[in-house]
Write a protein that holds these residues in place. Structure first.
Motif, PDB file in Angstrom:
ATOM      1  N   GLU A  29      32.046  39.448  76.541  1.00  0.00           N
ATOM      2  CA  GLU A  29      33.474  39.689  76.473  1.00  0.00           C
ATOM      3  C   GLU A  29      33.835  40.636  75.328  1.00  0.00           C
ATOM      4  OE1 GLU A  29      34.943  35.779  75.946  1.00  0.00           O
ATOM      5  OE2 GLU A  29      34.514  35.110  77.997  1.00  0.00           O
ATOM      6  N   GLU A  30      32.874  40.970  74.470  1.00  0.00           N
ATOM      7  CA  GLU A  30      33.170  41.731  73.261  1.00  0.00           C
ATOM      8  C   GLU A  30      32.525  43.111  73.211  1.00  0.00           C
ATOM      9  OE1 GLU A  30      32.342  39.443  69.767  1.00  0.00           O
ATOM     10  OE2 GLU A  30      32.995  37.561  70.682  1.00  0.00           O
ATOM     11  N   LEU A  31      31.539  43.375  74.065  1.00  0.00           N
ATOM     12  CA  LEU A  31      30.803  44.636  73.971  1.00  0.00           C
ATOM     13  C   LEU A  31      31.711  45.854  74.102  1.00  0.00           C
ATOM     14  CD1 LEU A  31      27.640  43.781  76.101  1.00  0.00           C
ATOM     15  CD2 LEU A  31      27.771  43.992  73.615  1.00  0.00           C
ATOM     16  N   LEU A  32      32.634  45.830  75.055  1.00  0.00           N
ATOM     17  CA  LEU A  32      33.524  46.963  75.255  1.00  0.00           C
ATOM     18  C   LEU A  32      34.436  47.153  74.050  1.00  0.00           C
ATOM     19  CD1 LEU A  32      34.585  49.218  77.078  1.00  0.00           C
ATOM     20  CD2 LEU A  32      36.131  47.537  78.115  1.00  0.00           C
ATOM     21  N   ALA A  33      34.950  46.058  73.505  1.00  0.00           N
ATOM     22  CA  ALA A  33      35.834  46.148  72.338  1.00  0.00           C
ATOM     23  C   ALA A  33      35.098  46.725  71.135  1.00  0.00           C
ATOM     24  CB  ALA A  33      36.402  44.773  72.003  1.00  0.00           C
ATOM     25  N   LEU A  34      33.826  46.369  70.975  1.00  0.00           N
ATOM     26  CA  LEU A  34      33.044  46.891  69.850  1.00  0.00           C
ATOM     27  C   LEU A  34      32.883  48.410  69.967  1.00  0.00           C
ATOM     28  CD1 LEU A  34      30.290  44.114  69.646  1.00  0.00           C
ATOM     29  CD2 LEU A  34      32.129  44.518  68.000  1.00  0.00           C
ATOM     30  N   LEU A  35      32.615  48.890  71.184  1.00  0.00           N
ATOM     31  CA  LEU A  35      32.510  50.332  71.386  1.00  0.00           C
ATOM     32  C   LEU A  35      33.857  51.013  71.170  1.00  0.00           C
ATOM     33  CD1 LEU A  35      31.167  52.973  72.372  1.00  0.00           C
ATOM     34  CD2 LEU A  35      31.694  52.231  74.709  1.00  0.00           C
ATOM     35  N   ARG A 106      39.985  50.691  78.359  1.00  0.00           N
ATOM     36  CA  ARG A 106      40.363  49.898  77.198  1.00  0.00           C
ATOM     37  C   ARG A 106      40.052  48.425  77.409  1.00  0.00           C
ATOM     38  NH1 ARG A 106      45.623  51.123  73.931  1.00  0.00           N
ATOM     39  NH2 ARG A 106      44.205  50.166  72.426  1.00  0.00           N
ATOM     40  N   ALA A 107      40.214  47.957  78.639  1.00  0.00           N
ATOM     41  CA  ALA A 107      39.900  46.558  78.954  1.00  0.00           C
ATOM     42  C   ALA A 107      39.481  46.475  80.411  1.00  0.00           C
ATOM     43  CB  ALA A 107      41.105  45.655  78.696  1.00  0.00           C
ATOM     44  N   ALA A 108      38.565  45.555  80.706  1.00  0.00           N
ATOM     45  CA  ALA A 108      38.088  45.350  82.076  1.00  0.00           C
ATOM     46  C   ALA A 108      37.774  43.871  82.249  1.00  0.00           C
ATOM     47  CB  ALA A 108      36.857  46.206  82.357  1.00  0.00           C
ATOM     48  N   GLN A 209      31.237  39.350  85.031  1.00  0.00           N
ATOM     49  CA  GLN A 209      32.010  39.930  83.930  1.00  0.00           C
ATOM     50  C   GLN A 209      31.114  40.771  83.034  1.00  0.00           C
ATOM     51  OE1 GLN A 209      35.510  39.847  82.997  1.00  0.00           O
ATOM     52  NE2 GLN A 209      34.603  41.499  81.801  1.00  0.00           N
ATOM     53  N   LEU A 210      29.905  40.286  82.770  1.00  0.00           N
ATOM     54  CA  LEU A 210      28.960  41.068  81.973  1.00  0.00           C
ATOM     55  C   LEU A 210      28.630  42.378  82.674  1.00  0.00           C
ATOM     56  CD1 LEU A 210      27.034  41.522  79.642  1.00  0.00           C
ATOM     57  CD2 LEU A 210      25.340  40.120  80.824  1.00  0.00           C
ATOM     58  N   GLU A 211      28.400  42.327  83.992  1.00  0.00           N
ATOM     59  CA  GLU A 211      28.103  43.562  84.718  1.00  0.00           C
ATOM     60  C   GLU A 211      29.267  44.542  84.619  1.00  0.00           C
ATOM     61  OE1 GLU A 211      26.904  45.209  89.177  1.00  0.00           O
ATOM     62  OE2 GLU A 211      27.902  43.270  88.972  1.00  0.00           O
ATOM     63  N   LYS A 215      29.295  48.267  82.808  1.00  0.00           N
ATOM     64  CA  LYS A 215      29.684  49.464  83.546  1.00  0.00           C
ATOM     65  C   LYS A 215      30.814  50.194  82.817  1.00  0.00           C
ATOM     66  CE  LYS A 215      28.112  48.038  88.129  1.00  0.00           C
ATOM     67  NZ  LYS A 215      26.995  48.973  88.111  1.00  0.00           N
ATOM     68  N   ALA A 216      31.729  49.432  82.224  1.00  0.00           N
ATOM     69  CA  ALA A 216      32.814  50.054  81.460  1.00  0.00           C
ATOM     70  C   ALA A 216      32.269  50.760  80.222  1.00  0.00           C
ATOM     71  CB  ALA A 216      33.841  48.997  81.056  1.00  0.00           C
ATOM     72  N   VAL A 217      31.311  50.131  79.538  1.00  0.00           N
ATOM     73  CA  VAL A 217      30.681  50.750  78.368  1.00  0.00           C
ATOM     74  C   VAL A 217      29.965  52.034  78.774  1.00  0.00           C
ATOM     75  CG1 VAL A 217      28.828  50.485  76.677  1.00  0.00           C
ATOM     76  CG2 VAL A 217      30.472  48.634  77.020  1.00  0.00           C
TER      77      VAL A 217
END
Length: 233
Positions: A29-35, A106-108, A209-211, A215-217
């Protein structure tokens, strides 16, 4: 940790265990926010305008009996049926927001396919935006009130009904808003054409959700490379 050229590639079991550890630690749940924290610090995510939309993604399993799906007794217990344009879908829905200038995610967030788009606007919208564009599915009193509360200008397309007749000005404004909001479609087009995201790979909301997050990252990194290339041209 880096993988040197002479080292063996991790096998499937190792990758599965690593994926499970990410979920257990809630890092999925945090990987995208970290990037995105790094992208924002360098000015690549422009917070002025936010675009919001959702797309359907089929389940990884064959369609079960509708009653079993509603009861959560199908092989994919979190997947659900829904209809769009008179066509039946079974699976999930990816709710996404992006900035309006560069279309960086920004969020997914993933949900069952039968989720109401309007109910997920707050989940994917950052309150640091100045305006928000979305289609008429998000045109609810609750969403407009939430946007006013956070000082975000609503550019949600107006929805007509039997007791609400759209004027010529309303239709003209909807077309203008649609041209801006349409920028988010490049994300869905990339996922479905290049990342083959028409069907999820896993069972359950957590793994899918992880997938979606990965993909968003991957999309944001590829999009960043394109932005840098354009700036250097």
């Amino acid at each position: 940790m880096q993988l040197d050229a002479h080292e063996a590639v991790p096998d499937e079991t190792t990758i599965c265990r690593f994926r499970q550890r990410l979920i257990e630690c809630h890092l999925h749940e945090e990987l995208l926010a970290l990037l995105n924290t790094q992208l924002e610090a360098r000015g690549y995510i422009v917070k002025r305008t936010t675009l919001v939309d959702a797309t359907l993604v089929e389940s990884s399993r064959k369609r079960p009996d509708a009653q079993a799906a509603r009861a959560g007794q199908a092989p994919d217990a979190d997947a659900r049926y829904t209809r769009k344009y008179s066509q039946s879908y079974y699976g999930y829905k990816a709710h996404v927001s992006s900035d309006g200038e560069h279309q960086l995610v920004r969020a997914a967030v993933i949900s069952a396919a039968n989720a109401n788009d309007a109910d997920w606007l707050e989940r994917v919208t950052s309150t640091d935006s100045e305006s928000l564009y979305a289609d008429k599915a998000y045109d609810t009193k609750a969403n407009h009130a939430w946007l006013r509360q956070h000082g975000i200008q609503s550019q949600i397309a107006k929805k007509g009904a039997h007791h609400i007749k759209l004027t010529g000005h309303d239709r003209q404004e909807n077309r203008r808003k649609s041209r801006v909001r349409g920028g988010i479609e490049r994300i869905f087009a990339h996922w479905k054409k290049w990342q083959h995201y028409r069907r999820v790979r896993y069972l359950g909301l957590a793994r899918n959700q992880l997938e979606l997050t990965l993909k968003a990252v991957a999309y944001n990194l590829k999009r960043l490379a394109g932005i840098l290339e354009m700036r250097s041209a």
